[in-house]
Design a protein around this motif. Structure first.
Motif, PDB file in Angstrom:
ATOM      1  N   ASP A  62       7.681  -9.903 -11.533  1.00  0.00           N
ATOM      2  CA  ASP A  62       6.691  -8.846 -11.306  1.00  0.00           C
ATOM      3  C   ASP A  62       6.201  -8.849  -9.856  1.00  0.00           C
ATOM      4  N   ILE A  63       6.007 -10.030  -9.277  1.00  0.00           N
ATOM      5  CA  ILE A  63       5.595 -10.121  -7.865  1.00  0.00           C
ATOM      6  C   ILE A  63       6.671  -9.525  -6.971  1.00  0.00           C
ATOM      7  N   ILE A  64       7.912  -9.859  -7.239  1.00  0.00           N
ATOM      8  CA  ILE A  64       9.025  -9.351  -6.426  1.00  0.00           C
ATOM      9  C   ILE A  64       9.147  -7.835  -6.563  1.00  0.00           C
ATOM     10  N   VAL A  65       9.058  -7.338  -7.793  1.00  0.00           N
ATOM     11  CA  VAL A  65       9.210  -5.897  -8.050  1.00  0.00           C
ATOM     12  C   VAL A  65       8.096  -5.110  -7.369  1.00  0.00           C
ATOM     13  N   SER A  66       6.850  -5.534  -7.542  1.00  0.00           N
ATOM     14  CA  SER A  66       5.751  -4.792  -6.914  1.00  0.00           C
ATOM     15  C   SER A  66       5.747  -4.983  -5.394  1.00  0.00           C
ATOM     16  N   GLY A  67       6.210  -6.125  -4.919  1.00  0.00           N
ATOM     17  CA  GLY A  67       6.324  -6.333  -3.473  1.00  0.00           C
ATOM     18  C   GLY A  67       7.364  -5.431  -2.839  1.00  0.00           C
ATOM     19  N   ILE A  68       8.509  -5.305  -3.489  1.00  0.00           N
ATOM     20  CA  ILE A  68       9.559  -4.411  -2.978  1.00  0.00           C
ATOM     21  C   ILE A  68       9.065  -2.966  -2.989  1.00  0.00           C
ATOM     22  N   ALA A  69       8.369  -2.585  -4.058  1.00  0.00           N
ATOM     23  CA  ALA A  69       7.828  -1.220  -4.126  1.00  0.00           C
ATOM     24  C   ALA A  69       6.837  -0.988  -2.980  1.00  0.00           C
ATOM     25  N   ALA A  70       5.978  -1.965  -2.708  1.00  0.00           N
ATOM     26  CA  ALA A  70       5.011  -1.823  -1.614  1.00  0.00           C
ATOM     27  C   ALA A  70       5.725  -1.671  -0.277  1.00  0.00           C
ATOM     28  N   ILE A  71       6.790  -2.427  -0.074  1.00  0.00           N
ATOM     29  CA  ILE A  71       7.558  -2.327   1.179  1.00  0.00           C
ATOM     30  C   ILE A  71       8.205  -0.953   1.297  1.00  0.00           C
ATOM     31  N   ILE A  72       8.764  -0.457   0.212  1.00  0.00           N
ATOM     32  CA  ILE A  72       9.394   0.871   0.232  1.00  0.00           C
ATOM     33  C   ILE A  72       8.364   1.942   0.581  1.00  0.00           C
ATOM     34  N   PHE A  73       7.182   1.872  -0.040  1.00  0.00           N
ATOM     35  CA  PHE A  73       6.155   2.873   0.234  1.00  0.00           C
ATOM     36  C   PHE A  73       5.596   2.727   1.643  1.00  0.00           C
ATOM     37  N   TYR A  74       5.507   1.504   2.154  1.00  0.00           N
ATOM     38  CA  TYR A  74       5.050   1.295   3.531  1.00  0.00           C
ATOM     39  C   TYR A  74       6.037   1.921   4.516  1.00  0.00           C
ATOM     40  N   GLU A  75       7.325   1.674   4.292  1.00  0.00           N
ATOM     41  CA  GLU A  75       8.343   2.247   5.174  1.00  0.00           C
ATOM     42  C   GLU A  75       8.353   3.771   5.090  1.00  0.00           C
ATOM     43  N   SER A  76       8.144   4.310   3.900  1.00  0.00           N
ATOM     44  CA  SER A  76       8.094   5.767   3.745  1.00  0.00           C
ATOM     45  C   SER A  76       6.899   6.340   4.487  1.00  0.00           C
ATOM     46  N   LYS A  77       5.760   5.660   4.373  1.00  0.00           N
ATOM     47  CA  LYS A  77       4.555   6.112   5.074  1.00  0.00           C
ATOM     48  C   LYS A  77       4.755   6.038   6.588  1.00  0.00           C
ATOM     49  N   LYS A  78       5.382   4.970   7.028  1.00  0.00           N
ATOM     50  CA  LYS A  78       5.611   4.775   8.458  1.00  0.00           C
ATOM     51  C   LYS A  78       6.529   5.851   9.038  1.00  0.00           C
ATOM     52  N   THR A  79       7.521   6.293   8.251  1.00  0.00           N
ATOM     53  CA  THR A  79       8.439   7.319   8.744  1.00  0.00           C
ATOM     54  C   THR A  79       7.919   8.733   8.522  1.00  0.00           C
ATOM     55  N   GLY A  80       6.795   8.852   7.791  1.00  0.00           N
ATOM     56  CA  GLY A  80       6.205  10.169   7.575  1.00  0.00           C
ATOM     57  C   GLY A  80       6.727  10.889   6.353  1.00  0.00           C
ATOM     58  N   TYR A  81       7.484  10.208   5.516  1.00  0.00           N
ATOM     59  CA  TYR A  81       8.033  10.823   4.304  1.00  0.00           C
ATOM     60  C   TYR A  81       7.002  10.687   3.191  1.00  0.00           C
ATOM     61  N   LEU A  82       6.482  11.817   2.714  1.00  0.00           N
ATOM     62  CA  LEU A  82       5.434  11.832   1.693  1.00  0.00           C
ATOM     63  C   LEU A  82       4.324  10.844   2.059  1.00  0.00           C
ATOM     64  N   LYS A  83       3.722  11.083   3.193  1.00  0.00           N
ATOM     65  CA  LYS A  83       2.803  10.118   3.791  1.00  0.00           C
ATOM     66  C   LYS A  83       1.615   9.760   2.896  1.00  0.00           C
ATOM     67  N   ARG A  84       0.911  10.746   2.386  1.00  0.00           N
ATOM     68  CA  ARG A  84      -0.285  10.467   1.578  1.00  0.00           C
ATOM     69  C   ARG A  84       0.050   9.812   0.236  1.00  0.00           C
ATOM     70  N   PRO A  85       1.023  10.355  -0.535  1.00  0.00           N
ATOM     71  CA  PRO A  85       1.381   9.663  -1.786  1.00  0.00           C
ATOM     72  C   PRO A  85       1.914   8.250  -1.537  1.00  0.00           C
ATOM     73  N   SER A  86       2.646   8.076  -0.446  1.00  0.00           N
ATOM     74  CA  SER A  86       3.179   6.757  -0.123  1.00  0.00           C
ATOM     75  C   SER A  86       2.063   5.754   0.122  1.00  0.00           C
ATOM     76  N   LYS A  87       1.018   6.208   0.788  1.00  0.00           N
ATOM     77  CA  LYS A  87      -0.113   5.324   1.074  1.00  0.00           C
ATOM     78  C   LYS A  87      -0.806   4.898  -0.219  1.00  0.00           C
ATOM     79  N   VAL A  88      -1.027   5.853  -1.112  1.00  0.00           N
ATOM     80  CA  VAL A  88      -1.677   5.547  -2.394  1.00  0.00           C
ATOM     81  C   VAL A  88      -0.812   4.611  -3.226  1.00  0.00           C
ATOM     82  N   LEU A  89       0.478   4.911  -3.324  1.00  0.00           N
ATOM     83  CA  LEU A  89       1.382   4.082  -4.118  1.00  0.00           C
ATOM     84  C   LEU A  89       1.561   2.698  -3.505  1.00  0.00           C
ATOM     85  N   MET A  90       1.515   2.603  -2.190  1.00  0.00           N
ATOM     86  CA  MET A  90       1.593   1.308  -1.523  1.00  0.00           C
ATOM     87  C   MET A  90       0.377   0.455  -1.888  1.00  0.00           C
TER      88      MET A  90
END
Length: 105
Positions: A62-90
């Motif tokens: 569970d730590i690994i799964v939620s950590g990977i998800a947080a990294i994916i959403f951080y990278e999406s936010k950083k690149t500007g892809y769905l910025k606001r939802p990415s921030k919330v999901l991160m």
């Protein structure tokens, strides 16, 4: 993150987050159903196949799964892809990751 794969990677992040959320919901449901910790733990572990039905191992997953998800959403936010939802999901992913880390203590 390449534009071609943004949607696929983002969907993967959402699926990983959903897995983590469902795991927490199932644990909370079992806690409301049983009063004894050992009964709750046994009922929770009965959902999983025998080869991964270990509380410590499931928490690490569970730590690994939620950590990977947080990294994916951080990278999406950083690149500007769905910025606001990415921030919330991160933030949600990081909270769930922290919850799992805290449960190991």
């Amino acid at each position: 993150m390449k534009y071609k794969y943004k949607t696929s990677i983002y969907i993967l992040g959402v699926l990983l987050l959903v897995i983590s959320i469902l795991d927490k919901i199932y644990w909370i449901y079992m806690c409301t159903k049983y009063t004894d910790f050992e009964e709750t733990k046994a009922a929770y572990l009965s959902l999983f196949p025998e080869f991964i039905a270990n509380a410590f191992f499931l928490t690490i997953i569970d730590i690994i799964v939620s950590g990977i998800a947080a990294i994916i959403f951080y990278e999406s936010k950083k690149t500007g892809y769905l910025k606001r939802p990415s921030k919330v999901l991160m933030i949600v992913s990081l909270i769930l990751c922290g919850w799992s880390i805290f449960s190991l203590m």
